[in-house]
Write a protein that holds these residues in place. Sequence first.
Motif, PDB file in Angstrom:
ATOM      1  N   ALA A   1      52.702 -48.381 -22.221  1.00 37.89           N
ATOM      2  CA  ALA A   1      53.802 -47.872 -23.182  1.00 37.89           C
ATOM      3  C   ALA A   1      54.917 -49.574 -23.321  1.00 37.89           C
ATOM      4  N   ALA A   2      53.998 -50.543 -22.411  1.00 37.15           N
ATOM      5  CA  ALA A   2      54.380 -51.535 -22.484  1.00 37.15           C
ATOM      6  C   ALA A   2      54.474 -52.343 -24.412  1.00 37.15           C
ATOM      7  N   PRO A   3      55.256 -52.811 -24.529  1.00 36.66           N
ATOM      8  CA  PRO A   3      54.915 -53.371 -26.053  1.00 36.66           C
ATOM      9  C   PRO A   3      53.032 -53.969 -25.801  1.00 36.66           C
ATOM     10  N   ILE A   4      52.752 -53.215 -27.211  1.00 31.89           N
ATOM     11  CA  ILE A   4      51.290 -53.466 -27.586  1.00 31.89           C
ATOM     12  C   ILE A   4      51.346 -54.821 -28.760  1.00 31.89           C
ATOM     13  N   VAL A   5      50.182 -55.444 -27.506  1.00 30.93           N
ATOM     14  CA  VAL A   5      49.800 -56.901 -27.964  1.00 30.93           C
ATOM     15  C   VAL A   5      48.601 -56.615 -28.963  1.00 30.93           C
ATOM     16  N   PHE A   6      48.089 -57.375 -29.757  1.00 29.52           N
ATOM     17  CA  PHE A   6      47.020 -58.000 -30.252  1.00 29.52           C
ATOM     18  C   PHE A   6      46.925 -58.734 -31.266  1.00 29.52           C
ATOM     19  N   GLU A   7      45.746 -59.313 -31.041  1.00 30.37           N
ATOM     20  CA  GLU A   7      44.882 -60.477 -31.954  1.00 30.37           C
ATOM     21  C   GLU A   7      44.118 -60.078 -33.345  1.00 30.37           C
ATOM     22  N   ASP A   8      45.451 -59.945 -34.618  1.00 31.26           N
ATOM     23  CA  ASP A   8      44.693 -59.822 -35.825  1.00 31.26           C
ATOM     24  C   ASP A   8      43.860 -60.782 -35.477  1.00 31.26           C
ATOM     25  N   ALA A   9      42.446 -60.975 -36.802  1.00 36.42           N
ATOM     26  CA  ALA A   9      41.462 -62.013 -37.331  1.00 36.42           C
ATOM     27  C   ALA A   9      42.212 -62.816 -38.662  1.00 36.42           C
ATOM     28  N   ILE A  10      43.312 -62.021 -38.965  1.00 33.08           N
ATOM     29  CA  ILE A  10      43.853 -62.412 -39.906  1.00 33.08           C
ATOM     30  C   ILE A  10      45.282 -62.497 -39.620  1.00 33.08           C
ATOM     31  N   GLN A  11      45.766 -61.844 -39.568  1.00 29.20           N
ATOM     32  CA  GLN A  11      47.298 -61.760 -39.718  1.00 29.20           C
ATOM     33  C   GLN A  11      47.559 -62.800 -37.753  1.00 29.20           C
ATOM     34  N   GLY A  12      47.019 -63.039 -37.427  1.00 36.47           N
ATOM     35  CA  GLY A  12      46.919 -63.194 -35.856  1.00 36.47           C
ATOM     36  C   GLY A  12      48.197 -62.269 -34.853  1.00 36.47           C
TER      37      GLY A  12
ATOM     38  N   ALA B   1      55.712 -28.967 -33.715  1.00 35.24           N
ATOM     39  CA  ALA B   1      54.336 -30.044 -33.794  1.00 35.24           C
ATOM     40  C   ALA B   1      54.071 -30.798 -32.156  1.00 35.24           C
ATOM     41  N   TRP B   2      53.345 -31.347 -31.663  1.00 35.77           N
ATOM     42  CA  TRP B   2      52.892 -32.081 -30.583  1.00 35.77           C
ATOM     43  C   TRP B   2      53.164 -33.583 -30.709  1.00 35.77           C
ATOM     44  N   ARG B   3      53.596 -34.363 -29.823  1.00 32.56           N
ATOM     45  CA  ARG B   3      54.286 -35.608 -30.124  1.00 32.56           C
ATOM     46  C   ARG B   3      54.090 -36.129 -29.169  1.00 32.56           C
ATOM     47  N   VAL B   4      53.478 -37.514 -29.253  1.00 32.60           N
ATOM     48  CA  VAL B   4      52.978 -38.375 -27.640  1.00 32.60           C
ATOM     49  C   VAL B   4      53.897 -38.923 -27.559  1.00 32.60           C
ATOM     50  N   SER B   5      54.394 -39.187 -25.995  1.00 30.15           N
ATOM     51  CA  SER B   5      55.263 -39.745 -25.433  1.00 30.15           C
ATOM     52  C   SER B   5      54.857 -41.647 -25.682  1.00 30.15           C
ATOM     53  N   VAL B   6      56.599 -42.233 -26.024  1.00 28.35           N
ATOM     54  CA  VAL B   6      56.143 -43.460 -25.981  1.00 28.35           C
ATOM     55  C   VAL B   6      57.599 -44.401 -25.426  1.00 28.35           C
ATOM     56  N   SER B   7      57.995 -42.696 -24.707  1.00 30.22           N
ATOM     57  CA  SER B   7      58.993 -43.912 -23.815  1.00 30.22           C
ATOM     58  C   SER B   7      58.705 -44.605 -22.940  1.00 30.22           C
ATOM     59  N   PRO B   8      59.832 -46.367 -22.181  1.00 34.85           N
ATOM     60  CA  PRO B   8      59.689 -46.558 -21.339  1.00 34.85           C
ATOM     61  C   PRO B   8      58.688 -46.782 -19.884  1.00 34.85           C
ATOM     62  N   ALA B   9      58.959 -45.139 -19.584  1.00 32.49           N
ATOM     63  CA  ALA B   9      58.629 -44.517 -18.569  1.00 32.49           C
ATOM     64  C   ALA B   9      56.482 -44.337 -18.644  1.00 32.49           C
ATOM     65  N   SER B  10      56.449 -44.041 -20.070  1.00 34.43           N
ATOM     66  CA  SER B  10      54.958 -44.262 -20.155  1.00 34.43           C
ATOM     67  C   SER B  10      53.567 -45.151 -19.764  1.00 34.43           C
ATOM     68  N   ALA B  11      52.762 -43.875 -19.415  1.00 37.08           N
ATOM     69  CA  ALA B  11      51.674 -45.081 -18.903  1.00 37.08           C
ATOM     70  C   ALA B  11      51.610 -45.774 -20.252  1.00 37.08           C
TER      71      ALA B  11
ATOM     72  N   GLU C   1      52.822 -57.755 -32.008  1.00 34.38           N
ATOM     73  CA  GLU C   1      53.219 -57.237 -31.004  1.00 34.38           C
ATOM     74  C   GLU C   1      54.527 -56.543 -31.751  1.00 34.38           C
ATOM     75  N   SER C   2      53.964 -55.095 -30.788  1.00 37.78           N
ATOM     76  CA  SER C   2      55.636 -53.935 -31.026  1.00 37.78           C
ATOM     77  C   SER C   2      55.658 -52.908 -30.742  1.00 37.78           C
ATOM     78  N   ASP C   3      56.573 -52.920 -30.259  1.00 41.43           N
ATOM     79  CA  ASP C   3      57.321 -52.005 -29.005  1.00 41.43           C
ATOM     80  C   ASP C   3      57.740 -50.723 -29.509  1.00 41.43           C
ATOM     81  N   LEU C   4      56.739 -49.562 -29.197  1.00 36.74           N
ATOM     82  CA  LEU C   4      56.718 -48.453 -29.721  1.00 36.74           C
ATOM     83  C   LEU C   4      57.871 -47.611 -29.706  1.00 36.74           C
ATOM     84  N   SER C   5      58.199 -47.915 -28.377  1.00 37.86           N
ATOM     85  CA  SER C   5      59.563 -46.829 -27.885  1.00 37.86           C
ATOM     86  C   SER C   5      61.015 -47.268 -29.320  1.00 37.86           C
ATOM     87  N   ARG C   6      60.725 -48.586 -29.553  1.00 35.93           N
ATOM     88  CA  ARG C   6      62.095 -49.369 -30.431  1.00 35.93           C
ATOM     89  C   ARG C   6      61.635 -48.944 -31.365  1.00 35.93           C
ATOM     90  N   ASP C   7      59.986 -49.150 -32.362  1.00 32.19           N
ATOM     91  CA  ASP C   7      59.657 -49.736 -33.586  1.00 32.19           C
ATOM     92  C   ASP C   7      59.542 -48.239 -34.163  1.00 32.19           C
TER      93      ASP C   7
END
Length: 312
Positions: free
Chosen positions: A151-162, A139-149, A165-171
Amino acid sequence: MSASYPLYRGRFAPSPTGPLHFGSLVAAVGSFLDARARGGEWLLRMEDVDAPRCSMAAAEDILRTLESFGFTWDGAVVWQHQREAAYADALVQLQNNGQVFPCACTRRELADSLLAADGAAIYPGTCRLGMAEGKKTQAWRVSVSPASAGAAPIVFEDAIQGRIESDLSRDVGDFIVRRADGLFAYQLAVVVDDAAAGVTHVVRGADLLLSTARQIFLQHCLGLPVPLYAHLPVVVNAAGEKLAKQTLAAPLDSKRPVASLICALTLLGQQPPLELVDASRDELWAWAIRHWRLGNVPRQRTLPLAEQFVTP
Ligand code: GLU
């Protein structure tokens, strides 16, 4: 984003793995009304990228059901099985950027890994720095290691859920964009398709909330705009399971659209007045578009399907 985009372009993207059920109706109603109430466009995409799980008969059944419920969409239906070239281009772009790597790990080799919230193995990074000698690309995988461009925790404002925040390398770990069977992964297909269609607002079930950080990460990698997200609560049965083919959710009854639509509107917090029970389908839609308030949708991830909403 191109200047010719409308202010609002939403979409509904069912996977044709079976007939539409009440849970998918709630998602369709929420995304349709949010688009139409704001004078926006609403597109329809058949997510049949996972070919072994999908069928043309199910896709046709979904289209017929949506029509009989009075949904109208803009433009032609997009079929993911016709979009392989666009996904392949995106993979080449990720390869050229050095953001993906070939992975030789089999499912069995990953069996001891920690599990993500969706039950998938959190990839331990085994092949990130190169596959062991003699191993074959699965398979091909995308790298989410902390060193990847990006890859810092992804944060977004969901219009319903608020705020989410997700740390892809951890989660999640480095996730698959092309599967061992050669098919492109849902995460990549959705991102490529939403961008190609100029989707500005994604309104869908909260079961996909876990995927959103992955999709935003891929949007960053591919230089694509990030749409606004609103994740609707997902209807669950008495056992707390999402309505789905696997939990034996009943297909929708196309002959009684008004009753099911009223149930869906009620669950979405829209409080349709009682007299609408006798309204025509089109009168009901006219009321619903005029009165739609995203802010009234319960700010929950799940909604138990109460007894009174089970359409006989
Ligand atoms: N095809 C996905 C599903 O049916 C929805 C994908 C999306 O809305 O992004 O669950």
